[in-house]
Design a protein around this motif. Structure first.
Motif, short mmCIF file in Angstrom:
data_model
loop_
_atom_site.label_atom_id
_atom_site.label_comp_id
_atom_site.label_asym_id
_atom_site.label_seq_id
_atom_site.Cartn_x
_atom_site.Cartn_y
_atom_site.Cartn_z
N ILE A 43 31.47 0.58 7.02
CA ILE A 43 31.09 1.96 6.75
C ILE A 43 32.12 2.86 7.42
N THR A 44 32.77 3.70 6.63
CA THR A 44 33.82 4.56 7.16
C THR A 44 33.48 6.03 6.93
N LYS A 45 34.07 6.86 7.76
CA LYS A 45 33.92 8.31 7.60
C LYS A 45 35.26 8.95 7.95
N GLN A 46 35.82 9.64 6.98
CA GLN A 46 37.13 10.26 7.13
C GLN A 46 38.17 9.24 7.60
N VAL A 49 36.49 3.68 10.79
CA VAL A 49 35.44 2.67 10.64
C VAL A 49 34.36 2.91 11.70
N LEU A 50 33.12 3.14 11.24
CA LEU A 50 32.01 3.41 12.14
C LEU A 50 31.20 2.16 12.44
N GLY A 51 31.33 1.15 11.60
CA GLY A 51 30.57 -0.08 11.81
C GLY A 51 30.42 -0.82 10.50
N SER A 52 29.60 -1.84 10.53
CA SER A 52 29.31 -2.63 9.33
C SER A 52 27.81 -2.57 9.06
N SER A 53 27.47 -2.51 7.78
CA SER A 53 26.05 -2.50 7.42
C SER A 53 25.40 -3.86 7.65
N LEU A 54 26.21 -4.88 7.99
CA LEU A 54 25.70 -6.23 8.20
C LEU A 54 25.53 -6.58 9.68
N ILE A 55 26.08 -5.75 10.58
CA ILE A 55 26.07 -6.05 12.01
C ILE A 55 25.34 -4.95 12.76
N GLY A 56 24.39 -5.32 13.60
CA GLY A 56 23.65 -4.34 14.38
C GLY A 56 24.52 -3.63 15.41
N LEU A 201 23.38 7.59 10.51
CA LEU A 201 24.44 8.40 9.88
C LEU A 201 23.83 9.43 8.93
N ALA A 202 22.76 9.05 8.26
CA ALA A 202 22.07 9.99 7.37
C ALA A 202 21.45 11.13 8.18
N LEU A 203 20.96 10.82 9.37
CA LEU A 203 20.42 11.86 10.24
C LEU A 203 21.50 12.86 10.61
N ASP A 204 22.67 12.37 10.98
CA ASP A 204 23.77 13.27 11.31
C ASP A 204 24.18 14.12 10.10
#
Length: 207
Positions: A43-46, A49-56, A201-204
């Protein structure tokens, strides 16, 4: 000699098919049809890389949904500073469960102060102090200790706290939970789960 040469040719052909052609075909299919999944579901933003949807990931701020406790040091930059050479490599923990059964008294006092997880009773007390009703997946770690999901029950137990901290209508938060809930695999296997990273991320994104 003729049979030996024929056997060598067959071996080389089969080796080329199974060791080169077949893996390249699968690689091409993965990169073209399943590019995100093949590259770690990042998952990336601008461009970051912010993280992976598969890893907590571990969230400690009260403005975010808490994720499931973990036995693992998630890959992260300690005291992140891009100018420091030591931050060019990431610390990665070892995935796995503690294998401590529910009848074992060590489960209640299990923990590692360095990782911030200090035992079952500590987690229960911390959740109650934050106004969150403890659920099984907010207290116990998963089998892999890398689970990126919470149950819908565990996510909704945190709605009032998140709404209060962020000055949001609880209904807004409930809608985000529904939008970030992954259903059963092919509609049959497993239970629905809320992806904590996507939810935070949706909250932000609301603000």
């Amino acid at each position: 000699m003729r049979e030996i040469i024929r056997a060598i040719r067959v071996t080389l052909v089969l080796w080329g098919i199974t060791a080169i052609v077949y893996p390249l075909i699968l690689l091409a299919i993965g990169q073209i049809a399943f590019n995100s999944q093949a590259n770690g579901s990042l998952i990336t933003k601008q461009g970051v890389v912010l993280g992976s949807s598969l890893i907590g990931q571990n969230f400690t701020s009260e403005k975010y949904f808490l994720s499931r406790p973990s036995n693992t040091n998630y890959s992260t930059f300690p005291d992140y500073d891009p100018t420091k050479a030591e931050n060019l490599s990431q610390r990665t923990g070892i995935s796995g469960a503690s294998n401590i059964g529910p009848s074992n008294s060590d489960l209640l006092k299990r923990g590692n102060d360095k990782d911030g997880f200090q035992g079952i009773q500590f987690e229960i007390d911390r959740l109650k102090k934050a106004g969150i009703t403890p659920t099984a997946d907010l207290v116990y770690t998963s089998g892999s200790s890398l689970d990126p999901h919470l149950s819908e029950e565990a996510a909704r137990a945190q709605v009032q706290r998140i709404a209060k901290v962020r000055s949001l209508n609880p209904n807004q938060v409930e809608i985000l939970i529904s939008q970030n809930t992954d259903g059963r695999f092919i509609g049959i296997f497993g239970e629905p789960g809320v992806n904590v990273l996507k939810l935070n991320l949706a909250l932000d994104g609301l603000q």
